[in-house]
Every structure is written in structure tokens, then in C-alpha cells.
Design a protein around this motif. Structure first.
Motif, short mmCIF file in Angstrom:
data_model
loop_
_atom_site.label_atom_id
_atom_site.label_comp_id
_atom_site.label_asym_id
_atom_site.label_seq_id
_atom_site.Cartn_x
_atom_site.Cartn_y
_atom_site.Cartn_z
N UNK A 1 10.70 6.25 -3.19
CA UNK A 1 9.28 6.37 -3.50
C UNK A 1 8.60 5.00 -3.50
N UNK A 2 9.28 4.01 -4.04
CA UNK A 2 8.73 2.66 -4.02
C UNK A 2 8.51 2.16 -2.60
N UNK B 1 0.01 8.26 1.23
CA UNK B 1 -0.62 8.18 2.54
C UNK B 1 -0.75 6.73 2.92
N UNK B 2 -0.87 6.50 4.17
CA UNK B 2 -0.96 5.10 4.53
C UNK B 2 -2.31 4.74 5.11
N UNK C 1 13.76 13.20 -4.21
CA UNK C 1 13.29 12.79 -5.53
C UNK C 1 13.82 13.71 -6.62
N UNK D 1 3.16 2.82 2.97
CA UNK D 1 1.84 3.42 3.16
C UNK D 1 0.77 2.34 3.22
N UNK D 2 1.09 1.17 2.65
CA UNK D 2 0.11 0.09 2.70
C UNK D 2 0.34 -0.84 3.88
N UNK E 1 13.92 -3.12 -11.79
CA UNK E 1 13.91 -1.84 -12.49
C UNK E 1 15.32 -1.25 -12.53
N UNK F 1 -4.88 0.15 2.55
CA UNK F 1 -5.24 -1.25 2.57
C UNK F 1 -5.89 -1.60 3.89
N UNK G 1 16.36 6.36 3.27
CA UNK G 1 15.59 7.57 3.03
C UNK G 1 14.11 7.34 3.31
N UNK H 1 13.91 7.54 -6.30
CA UNK H 1 12.89 6.67 -6.88
C UNK H 1 12.72 5.40 -6.06
N UNK I 1 11.04 -5.86 -7.06
CA UNK I 1 10.66 -4.98 -8.18
C UNK I 1 11.72 -3.92 -8.41
N UNK J 1 8.98 -7.85 -1.27
CA UNK J 1 8.53 -7.91 -2.67
C UNK J 1 8.88 -6.63 -3.43
N UNK J 2 8.86 -5.51 -2.73
CA UNK J 2 9.19 -4.24 -3.38
C UNK J 2 10.67 -4.23 -3.76
N UNK K 1 8.24 3.98 0.07
CA UNK K 1 7.21 4.79 0.73
C UNK K 1 5.82 4.28 0.37
N UNK K 2 5.65 3.94 -0.91
CA UNK K 2 4.34 3.43 -1.33
C UNK K 2 4.00 2.16 -0.58
N UNK K 3 5.00 1.29 -0.44
CA UNK K 3 4.74 0.04 0.27
C UNK K 3 4.50 0.29 1.75
#
Lengths: 428, 287, 344
Positions: C225-226, B278-279, C135, C232-233, C271, B282, C116, C222, C267, C263-264, C228-230
Motif C-alpha cells: 500500500x505504501x 489513483x495516480x 491487504x 500513484x504520485x 514502521x 501530483x 506486489x 501494508x 519510512x 524515501x518510502x 502504491x501510494x508513492x
């Protein structure tokens, strides 16, 4: 800020705590590692037989052992994959860590020699004496698991490596006759005729190096013969010899007839293509028989087989042998295992599933399929030749170099570079 | 702190993307998904065929009649080992993620002279080729009495997971504004408290990515599973999956069915964790 | 313990401010003991399990150890095993392949993952579904997906049948293609010192391309997913601001989203890089060494040399080279990231 101390400590010791915990937990289930395999009444049998006919054959050995040793639990530590490569990795790691299985599967000759020379194996001479094995098994095969008068392995069955399988419909269509007296040159002609008919002549599963190497091994034997084979593998004849070059040239002549998909196929896929009529001829050990009949192809009407042209009268042995670890945790049981799996009944039951020939000459073969009966006749009368591809005739180092040289040659067709590479490998 | 706001993801407001109709994106997604599923289609088809049909020649065909013998065989072979895999993968994933989060927090927010060099040394550890360390690894485990145990295997996975989890979290925490730490410190929080009460709640997406990575890698590991634990009743499911194929014969229907079955737990983890993509996390905290 | 019982009343000062009295050493310790306590266990473990074992490998690589009996007596000269190894065409092909593979795979996987992620992140509906679909390949065992991809890229039965349906009569030879595109070894020979010992064509082995596709398929999710996480922030305000400024999709992504994801990307590259350099399972199951070693990689080489040929010294030497190769890739990143952080 009260919880500051606990969090500080917890955070700092997250990993160490786990370490201690797990170290304590380790002691409860078993002492000294090896998990359940340490109980007194257990025997750990290690092999790379896990699927289908192999698994069924292994179960026959286990059943045969259990009959004479009721109450013993057999731990079947089979590891599949990678042409036994995974099993090799596990076995060697365990041997290096001085934690061998009680008994494991290997091949005679150089393969078992590695273990013998490293003093890892128990002497099984007593088993041979007690069961009168030496007289029931071909002398060469006893020698190939022996050193300095001691015998280190008990063999269960012999596969034949030098068989040429063919699809009868396709050969008939192209007017090709293949028989035991077909010569290597006639085979090349036959491949040409098949090709002219628009048929893919040569089935080949080259994804794993061994199948292509097996084709060359069989061609080579056809040129040098069993005595030439012995002098090559013993080092009397150099690998730069004219006959080796001749075999390489023959090999180069056959390769263009191979299935264009070859490098994407495993040997069993190639065999399936033969059964399905997508390609005509395959040079492969007789484990292919099981693969052919599995999908309903009929021996004699759908497919036929001859010794690889030029090798009639020779039997390339790919023998399954069990050994016992010198420092086995259950050595007495392992010795009983060695004895049990060499009895005629167990050998027959094993061969029925595995598709191989019983090692013992006194096992009646009339209950086996026609192919196996014929192979048994050959095994009991022909010259026995040790396989390079399966690690019997030459060291594992040479075996690997042999695979690599063949892979390189398939692309380069450079005969001189090929024999030089083999020669260098043989000289170490 | 902002925990209340964090558990409630801010409602997504969709900003118009000038130039892209909603249709283009959807069509692209559907097409890509179809493309991605081609190999899965091949696997499912092969899994539902009788052994003779389950090969490359018939790969595109639908099964003529459904045959569940492969599924059954795979289930029988795999189910006893699923428990071992879960017992191994859950603690290993949780601990290695936590260790990674702690390390990452220190490296990103509490750096000291030399910490970068230490991080670099740790990171290089990811690149060790596993095939060649098997022998010293087994010897080491044997000397500490952990060879052949599930605990030993867990330890191995945790240790070889440290570099990568540390990397993921260091990077993740680097993205979080430094002011958060400063503010918490002014509030009187200790380093540990800042981690627990500020960083952890903010690091959900980091844990999702790290958890996905570790869970999948450890679940699918074969080499360590087979060399560290020789007892077949204690081995992880991948070893059982591998053993569905033999040396000289393979029934592809059961192997394919087995691969699909073995992927179910991992896929479930993705779906469960996926909720946390989710966003606004932060954003909510900085405000 | 005593350090911990210190009264907590005066809030610890911000890191910048020099503490009142204690010696700089004590102050440094007080500020960093938490971090050091956290890192120490990890460092010890990595020290033993990585550097200890690598040291062991280095030792084995200069020894005479072949066969089952450990023989750690040194070779003369020490580097002989390396020398022999670098002269074999197979290992040369392996180095070429792993370089080409890493480059292509990293590029494709990051591009796929990025596309994606952006699509899923902005999807109108079914985000959970699509995320799951992309995924899912990652959940499958490499050993089995390799086989499926081999079937797909077998010319006479695989993807070419679909291409035929689309009217392409002669599809590519895929994994059976021994050709190497863009060979530069001829050009290098006069330039490169020792160029004459290169016995393989230096170019892109075409049979590697299907492997790149398979690997990107498996890991694309994968990477997604990385990202997406970024994403989300990514602060919502930036997007609103961009919209208010009238920035179009392209400009918004170019100036805001991509820099945010950079930055992602680093990483992810690390990986994927370590997966790529060590790649074994997938390549082994999918293509093995390939025609004329067109798809052979150092991971397979190490495995076969160690466990089939029992050349423990060669296997160790190859893995040391793999490790150094990785270091060569990663050290520049670390160096750069150190510099970047200093200027902050």
C-alpha cells in the motif's frame, strides 16, 4: 483571508480540544473511572475463564450467588489467553492503579501470598466461621490461603496435576501394562516398547512452557515423594540435591520419546493426539479429562489414567480460589459472593462443568463421572502436594525460572547446569 | 487551485512495457494471490467445521458438512462489541491522521531550527514497548479521570499514533515539490490556508496509507483495550475475540470465524480507501 | 490575537527574504508560530506518554521492585538488574533472535511488498481485487493468524503434507527445529572482549524462518500500500519520457521507479522496524519461546518477567534495552536524513 483566524486556531487546538471534550464526556458515564462497575448493586468478578467448560462452571458460581442475592448484577470481567497471562497483566495493572475488581480468581500458596503480603485482600474468616467451612475443607488447604490466623481465600475446586493418561489401544498393541503401581523406570521401559512398535510414545504439548514443566514436576515428585517435595519447596533441601539430579536424568531419558512435533503443539492439541491414537502417553493435569471426552473418547475403553508413576498416594493440587479486594467497591457483596460459592450445591454444580474435585469433604460425588469420583477419593485420602508449575508451592519468580530452566534443559540435557539454575533461582 | 483536476484522476495511459507480455504479470499475480490465500483458506475451512474437526489435523480438508455453530457463536460474542470498536477506531484514526498531517506539513514544509531534533524525539516514541508502560499509563489516566472510558482509550491511541502518522505525512509532503508551497504563498495564502487548500487535497494517498495503518492497528489492538477499559460491555471487539478462547479449552471453529468476522470492517475500509490509490495527482498539480 | 489582525494586504514574503524592520527574533516567531503551535500539543503528549513513562521504566529498572508491592529503592550497584539479565542465556537468545528476525523480516517484507505493488500497479485488470487480497491478511488479528501459521508449520500436519504431495518425503522441521545455522559464537569468543559470556549460539535459528514468512505475509500488503501510494504520485511524464527514450522495463524501473520509491522504503523500514523490535502477539501465538528459546523475543521476555514472574525491575530493564536498541537503529537514519536534507 478572513478564515485565517479560525483555521489557525482550529489547527492549533485539534488535539487539545479533543482532550477537553473527552475529559468532559468521561464524567457523564461514571464517576472516578471503572465505568459501569461502580453502580451500587453490582459485583465485578474477575477470572480467566471464558470458554466452554470454564465459562459454564463460572456461570454456575454466578447463578449460585444470584439465588441468594437477587437483583445484584454480576459483571463478568473474564479475560482469556496466554495461560492466564493476559488476565495477569490486566489484574496487576489494575491493582497497581488501586482499582481492583471486587473479587478475582487465583491459586493458594505463593500465588495468593503475593496479594496477602501486599495487603490487598480482605479477611474472609467471618465467612469460614459463619458457614462452618474450616471443618469441611482439608486443613492444608485452609492453611494455604491463610496468614497469621486470618483466612483470605475461598476455594471452589481442586484439579489434580499428577495424572498420566494413556491411549488403551496403543498400550495394548505394544503389550504395555500401566497401573497405579507402575514405577518410573517401568514407564521408561514402556515408552521404549511403544517406540519399538512404531508408535509415538509420549504426547507432549510444549508450545507453552508449562506443559513440559508439568511433566518434569510430576517426574520430580515421583522421585522425591511428598515429604521430599516439602523440604525442597521450603528450602530445607537444596535444588542441587542428588534426587533432583536423578529426576532430571529420568526426564532426559523420557524426552527423546516425545512427539517430534511437541514444540509446535499446545497441551490440548497433544491431548487430542492421544485421543486420536497419534501418541500413547501424556502426563498432564486432569483438565485433560474434559478435553478427551469432548471429542467422544470413552473413559475405560479408549483411554485410561493412573497417577504419574512414583506419585501414587499423592495429589498435586491445582486449586481455584477466589479472593476479595480489601478496598473493593462492593465489599459486602463480594463477601456474600465468597460465602455463596462455597456452598455444597454450588461446588458440586461447578465441579461438574470444570472437571475438578469439590474442595468440601461433605459434597456427595456420586453424581460425578467415574474419573472425578476417583479423584475425589484420592483428594480426600492422599497427601496433598502444592504445584510449582501453577504457582502454589514457590514464588512467581521461581516459577518463571523453573519454566525457563526446563525449556533450556530440553535442548541442552545438561543436568548440572539445570540444577544450578534452579538452585540459583531458589536462593533469589 | 487544482481541486477540480484532482477529483478527476487522470485517465491511466498504459505504456507498453518492453519485454513483459501482459500475461506474465497476470500469471504472477494470480499465483501470488493463491499463495497469500492459503492461510485464509485454512481459517475459512476451520470456521465452517464442527468444533471437533476444527484443528490442525483436519486443517486442509473441506468440511464434511457445513457447520455454522462457530460462526453463530462468534457473531453472538462479537457483535455487541463491534459498536465500541467503531466508536473508538473512527475518531482515533481521523484525529491521529489529521494531527499527523499537520505535524508532517510543518516538519516538511515549514522547518525551523530544531524541528528535526523534535521530529527525531517524536519518532523514537514509536519504539516504546507497550507492555511496560501499562502501569504508569493506567495511573495517569486514573489521575485525569479517564480510566475505564472509551475516551481514555481513544486518547491513548491518538497519542501513540502521533509519531507514526507524523512520519508518514512528513515523508509524503517531502515528496511534493517545494514550489507548490512557494507558489501558494506568492498567491497570498497563509500557512494554514496552504495546508487546507493545497496540501490536504494533494495528500489523499498519504491519508489512505495512514488511515489503513491506524485503522488496522487500533482496530486490532488488544492490550490497551483490555487494560484501559475493564468493563466488558465497553471493551473493543478484539477483547471479545480473544475471550472466545479459554484458558484450558479452545473451540477453534468459533475463534477462526470470529477472526474473519472481526476483519470485515477493516477489509471494508481497505476497499473503500483503495479507490484513492489513483495516480497523476501530483503531476496534475505541478503542471 | 493582535498578531493575527495584522492587515493581510501585502502578501507575506517568501521565506528567504529578510523582513523590513522587526527584530530577527520577532520575524522568526512570526514565520514559525504556526508550526510551533501545531507541534506543541503533540510534543507535550509524546513527552508525557513516551518520555515520562520511559523515565519511569528506567527508574523501576534500577530499583528492587519484585512482587506486587512497588519498591523503588535503588539496587546496589544500580546496574545490577541489567548485569543479571545480560548473563541469562534466555535474554542473550532474545537479543540474537530479535536481530536476526528484524533483518530477515524487513528484507522479505520489503521485497514482497515491492513486487506486489509493481504487479498490482501495472495489472491489466482486477487491481481492486488483488489489492484487497494482498491487504486482507493485515486486517486479521495477529493472535489468530499466529495460530493458523503454527498449524501450517507443524511438521506432521501442515505444509509438509503438501510437500509430500509434491514428492518431498522429509520436509523441514519448521518451527520445531532447534538448530542454529551459521553459528559464529566460537569465532567471536577470542575476538570480542567478554566473548566468553555469550552462552548461546550466534547464528540464524531455523525455527525463526517460518515466523519471518508469517510476518511478511501479514505486513506485505501494508508495504504494498505504501509503494502504491508513492507510485500513484509518480509523474506520468517520467514514464512517457522513458518510453520515448526507448528505455526497457528494467532500465525504467532501475533508474526511475526505484529511486522514486527510496524515501518510502525508509519510512516502511522504520514502521516495520518498530513492529519487529516490539513483536509480541504474532510470535507469542505462533511459536511462543520455541525449542531452546529459538524463537523467543524481548517482547515475550518483558511480558513474562513483568506479569508472570512479577520481576518488575527486570521487565523494565529489558524494555529499556529494547528502546535503546530501537534508538540505535533509528538514530543513524535520522542523522543521515538530516545530512541529506542539508545538501539539498
Amino acid at each position: 483571508m478572513r478564515h485565517r483566524i479560525p483555521t489557525y486556531l482550529t489547527a492549533a487546538t485539534v488535539t487539545t480540544a479533543l482532550l477537553t471534550l473527552s475529559a468532559c464526556g468521561g464524567g457523564s458515564s461514571s464517576a472516578g473511572g471503572g465505568s459501569g462497575a461502580t453502580a451500587a448493586n453490582q459485583l465485578e468478578v474477575f477470572s480467566w475463564w471464558t470458554s466452554g467448560s470454564e465459562d459454564a462452571a463460572l456461570k454456575e458460581l454466578i447463578a449460585g450467588f444470584k439465588k441468594g442475592n437477587p437483583g445484584v448484577e454480576v459483571v463478568n470481567g473474564a479475560v482469556a489467553g496466554g495461560g492466564g497471562g493476559n488476565a495477569q497483566a490486566v489484574l496487576q495493572t489494575r491493582l497497581q492503579g488501586s482499582n481492583p475488581p471486587d473479587t478475582w480468581q487465583t491459586h493458594p500458596g505463593a500465588a495468593i501470598g503475593e496479594y496477602i503480603n501486599s495487603d490487598l485482600l480482605a479477611d474472609l474468616s467471618s465467612v469460614y466461621e459463619k458457614d462452618g467451612l474450616s471443618s469441611a475443607i482439608p486443613r492444608d488447604l485452609v492453611t494455604s490461603v491463610s496468614k497469621d490466623g486470618k483466612i483470605y481465600g475461598v476455594s471452589t475446586g481442586a484439579h489434580r496435576g499428577n495424572v498420566l493418561w494413556f491411549n488403551k489401544k496403543l498400550t495394548a498393541e505394544a503389550g504395555v501394562e500401566l497401573s497405579a503401581s507402575t514405577t518410573p523406570d517401568q514407564l521408561v521401559d514402556a515408552l521404549g516398547k511403544l517406540k519399538a512398535k512404531g508408535i509415538t510414545p509420549l504426547c507432549l504439548g510444549g508450545k507453552d512452557a508449562f506443559a513440559t514443566a508439568e511433566l518434569f514436576e510430576n517426574i520430580l515428585l515421583g522421585v522425591v515423594g511428598p515429604s521430599g517435595w516439602d523440604s525442597l519447596t521450603s528450602g530445607e533441601t537444596a535444588w542441587t540435591d542428588a534426587e533432583v539430579k536423578q529426576a532430571a536424568e529420568l526426564f532426559a531419558k523420557m524426552l527423546p520419546y516425545a512427539d517430534p512435533d511437541a514444540s509446535a503443539l499446545t497441551w490440548d492439541q497433544a491431548t487430542k493426539r492421544l485421543a486420536a491414537g497419534d501418541c500413547a502417553v501424556e502426563s498432564m493435569g486432569d483438565w485433560a479429562y474434559g478435553e478427551l471426552v469432548k471429542d467422544g473418547a470413552k473413559d475405560g475403553t479408549d483411554f485410561g489414567y493412573i497417577p504419574q508413576p512414583g506419585t501414587n498416594g499423592s495429589f498435586v493440587t491445582v486449586v481455584d480460589t477466589f479472593v476479595v479486594a480489601e478496598n473493593a467497591k462492593h465489599k459486602d457483596l463480594a463477601l456474600k459472593w465468597a460465602s455463596a460459592i462455597s456452598s455444597p450445591d454450588v461446588q458440586l454444580a461447578f465441579s461438574k462443568h470444570k472437571g475438578s474435585t469439590p474442595i468440601r469433604g461433605d459434597v456427595p460425588t456420586d453424581s460425578l463421572p467415574a474419573y472425578q469420583q476417583q479423584a475425589a477419593t484420592s483428594f480426600r485420602g492422599d497427601d496433598l502436594v502444592q504445584s510449582i508449575v501453577h504457582g502454589e508451592a514457590m514464588s512467581p519468580q521461581f516459577q518463571q525460572s523453573f519454566y525457563d530452566a526446563v525449556t533450556q534443559f530440553v535442548q541442552s540435557k545438561d543436568v548440572d547446569a539445570f540444577v544450578k539454575a534452579l538452585d540459583a533461582a531458589a536462593k533469589g | 487551485m487544482s481541486t477540480a483536476r484532482i477529483t478527476l484522476p487522470s485517465r491511466r495511459r498504459r505504456i507498453r512495457y518492453p519485454g513483459t507480455g501482459p500475461l506474465a504479470g497476470t500469471v504472477a499475480l494470480v499465483l501470488l494471490a493463491a499463495l497469500f490465500l492459503i492461510p485464509v483458506y485454512v481459517m475459512v475451512m476451520a470456521a465452517l467445521k464442527p468444533p471437533a474437526q476444527a484443528d490442525a489435523v483436519h486443517m486442509w480438508e473441506l468440511p464434511k458438512s457445513l457447520d455454522f455453530s462457530g460462526v453463530e457463536q462468534a457473531w453472538n460474542a462479537l457483535s455487541p462489541n463491534v459498536r465500541n470498536s467503531l466508536l473508538m477506531v473512527l475518531p482515533a484514526t481521523v484525529v491521529s491522521s489529521l494531527v499527523g498531517a499537520l505535524n508532517g506539513y510543518v516538519l516538511a514544509k515549514l522547518p525551523f531550527r530544531g524541528s528535526k531534533v523534535l521530529f527525531a524525539a517524536m519518532l523514537l516514541g514509536m519504539f516504546i514497548p507497550y507492555q511496560v508502560i501499562l502501569v504508569p499509563l493506567v495511573r495517569f489516566l486514573q489521575s485525569v479521570g479517564m480510566y475505564g472510558t472509551l475516551q481514555g482509550l481513544i486518547l491513548v491511541h491518538i497519542i501513540y499514533g502521533i509519531p507514526i502518522t507524523t512520519l508518514i505525512f512528513r515523508n509524503y509532503f517531502n515528496q511534493l515539490p517545494h514550489e507548490i508551497v512557494e507558489a501558494a504563498r506568492v498567491d497570498g495564502c497563509s500557512n494554514a490556508a496552504i495546508f487546507l487548500r493545497v496540501m490536504l487535497p494533494l495528500s489523499l494517498p498519504g491519508f489512505v496509507v495512514c488511515g489503513i495503518f491506524q485503522f488496522t492497528n487500533i482496530w486490532n489492538d488488544f492490550l490497551f483495550g483490555i487494560t484501559v477499559v475493564p468493563d466488558p460491555t465497553q471493551q473493543p471487539v478484539t477483547v471479545a475475540l480473544n475471550n472466545l478462547s479459554g484458558n484450558f479449552s479452545v473451540q477453534w471453529n468459533s475463534v477462526m470465524a470470529g477472526a474473519l468476522l472481526a476483519a470485515v470492517p477493516t477489509a471494508l475500509v481497505y476497499i473503500l480507501l483503495g479507490r484513492f490509490f489513483v495516480r497523476g495527482l501530483t503531476a496534475g498539480s505541478v503542471k | 490575537m493582535p498578531v493575527l489582525t495584522r492587515p493581510a494586504a501585502p502578501a507575506p514574503h517568501t521565506t528567504k527574504e529578510p523582513p523590513a524592520k522587526p527584530s530577527p527574533r520577532a520575524a522568526w516567531w512570526r514565520r514559525h508560530r504556526f508550526g510551533i503551535a501545531i507541534l506543541t500539543p503533540s510534543l507535550i503528549m509524546v513527552g508525557i506518554f513516551v518520555y515520562g513513562f520511559i523515565g519511569y521504566s528506567v527508574r523501576v529498572s534500577v530499583s528492587k521492585w519484585q512482587g506486587l508491592n512497588p519498591d523503588l529503592s535503588p539496587r546496589d550497584p544500580l546496574y545490577q538488574t541489567y548485569d543479571d539479565m545480560f548473563h541469562t542465556p534466555r535474554f542473550q537468545a532474545d537479543l540474537r533472535n530479535v536481530t536476526v528476525f528484524t533483518f530477515l523480516f524487513l528484507t522479505l517484507a520489503v521485497v514482497v511488498g515491492l513486487v506486489l505493488a509493481l504487479l498490482v500497479h501495472n495489472a491489466l485488470a482486477g487491481r481492486t481485487f488483488f489489492r484487497g487480497v494482498f491487504l486482507f491478511p493485515y486486517a486479521l488479528s495477529f493472535i489468530v493468524t499466529g495460530v493458523v501459521w503454527r498449524w501450517i508449520f507443524t511438521p506432521s500436519t501442515g505444509a509438509n503434507l503438501i510437500l509430500q504431495g509434491l514428492g518431498v518425503e522429509h520436509g523441514p522441521k519448521w518451527i520445531t527445529d532447534p538448530a542454529v545455522a551459521g553459528d559464529v559464537s566460537g569465532a567471536l569468543e577470542p575476538v570480542l572482549p567478554g566473548g566468553h559470556f555469550i552462552q548461546v549460539e550466534l547464528g540464524i535459528p531455523l525455527a525463526l524462518i517460518p515466523v519471518v514468512i508469517a510476518a511478511s505475509w501479514q505486513l506485505g500488503g501494508f508495504v504494498m500500500a505504501n509503494f502504491l501510494a508513492a507510485l500513484s504520485a509518480l509523474p506520468e511524464e517520467l514514464r512517457e519520457a522513458a518510453a520515448l527514450d526507448g528505455a526497457g522495463t528494467v532500465r525504467y524501473h532501475w533508474h526511475i521507479v526505484l529511486p522514486w520509491l527510496r524515501p518510502v522504503v525508509v519510512v516502511v523500514l522504520i514502521i516495520l522496524g518498530h513492529i519487529s523490535l516490539k513483536s509480541f502477539d504474532l510470535v507469542y501465538a505462533m511459536v511462543g519461546q520455541g525449542p531452546g528459546f529459538a524463537t523467543d523475543v524481548p517482547g515475550i521476555f518483558v511480558f513474562e518477567q513483568t506479569f508472570r514472574a512479577l520481576r518488575y525491575n527486570t521487565g523494565a530493564a529489558a524494555s529499556v534495552v529494547m528502546f535503546l536498541l530501537s534508538a540505535a537503529v533509528i538514530v543513524p537514519y535520522l542523522y543521515r536524513s538530516v545530512i541529506r536534507e542539508k545538501t539539498r
